[in-house]
Design an enzyme around this catalytic site. Sequence first.
Site, PDB file in Angstrom:
ATOM      1  CG  HIS A  89      -5.523   2.870   4.069  1.00  5.88           C
ATOM      2  ND1 HIS A  89      -4.165   2.800   3.885  1.00  5.88           N
ATOM      3  CD2 HIS A  89      -5.802   1.985   5.073  1.00  5.88           C
ATOM      4  CE1 HIS A  89      -3.642   1.922   4.727  1.00  5.88           C
ATOM      5  NE2 HIS A  89      -4.618   1.406   5.459  1.00  5.88           N
ATOM      6  CG  HIS A 105      -1.419   1.426   1.520  1.00 11.02           C
ATOM      7  ND1 HIS A 105      -0.692   2.325   2.276  1.00 11.02           N
ATOM      8  CD2 HIS A 105      -2.531   2.087   1.114  1.00 11.02           C
ATOM      9  CE1 HIS A 105      -1.343   3.483   2.328  1.00 11.02           C
ATOM     10  NE2 HIS A 105      -2.454   3.358   1.644  1.00 11.02           N
TER      11      HIS A 105
END
Length: 389
Positions: A274, A260
Amino acid sequence: MTTPIRTVMSPGRYVQGKGAIERLGEFVAQIGSSPLIVSDDVVWGFAGEQVTASFAAADLRVERVAFGKFATAAVVDALVEKILETKADVIVGVGGGSTVDAAKAAGYLAGIRWVSVPTVASTDAPTSALAVIYNEEGEFVEYRFFPRNPDLVLIDTQIVANAPVEFLIAGVGDALATWLEARATAAANATTMAGGLPTQTGTALAKLSWDVIWENALPALDAVRDNLVTPALEKLVEANTLLSGLGFESGGLAAAHAIHNGLTAAPQTHGLTHGQKVNIGSMAQLVLEGAPRAEIEDFIEFTTLVGLPTTLTEIGLTLDDEKELQAIGKAATLPGETIHNMPFVVTADDVVDALKSIERLSRSVRKARGLPAPVKYVQKHAPVLVGAH
């Protein structure tokens, strides 16, 4: 040589329920007498009246500073100045992950206590003793670690139910990674974000969050589409926020969140939440592990039904974006990144190969199981940035 320890961290109090925000003042008054509230204008527009009323009932002042978009170092420093100026003794972050993180970071630097009031269940940011700092463009800069967790985490499930469902979907993406990363950390006996080796408690809570999500996510998402608070939603909010928060911090992070962080280096991903990016990290971690085919196929089906991306196409990348993919791989494997908690060595090239492989893999599984073909995600709402990790 220091003897390794095992440790669990947790917030001082966790409060969840329909209408919980109406009791915020009651709980904050147990922590401090001069609060400073941090909240963006949108959140304050729908929560400000209830927060103000609850503070008035508890004989607390209502001193608020507006928050922007990113938890940057400059924003945190400005909040510290505001804390000193207003002589606040507790800072209350009301909003999304970055708002909560900015409040935590500023509270720590100013030497006061801090409270998390998430208005969406989109990350497990609120419970943790760390914050993520971004630059002005929304690229990951650093983790900041604190010696303790928030004194209070309070989440109103009716506010969660009133928010766009995309935020709750993002929370599922973030929380599903918790078990995948905790089991990898346990296998490697690596250090967790709590500063010690993983505990049975942290690992078990990570697994529980996974089980609760698989059982409740789909009905809970349907409830939110109708702005309803149901038992399934209550369970999912707890899994996304508390169980996942405790699970990642005391169970450990690994490849999914490191990837990520790497994805933030690609401009194409900046409009994504996110949790959407984390789900791509989870997919890539499963590939890196050589996970059983059935597990990967089930993960693709479930997260597709939830509404999360499982291909590069959906996050705006292609197999030909070599420059961006190399940048992602490099950022994901920087020294100190959590990908090094995997029970084997992972290189930047390994990350690139894993990311490339999920395109064909996911497409074939989705076709075989009668699921929609991938299309690029269009972000309909302002992204809720990660707070916790």
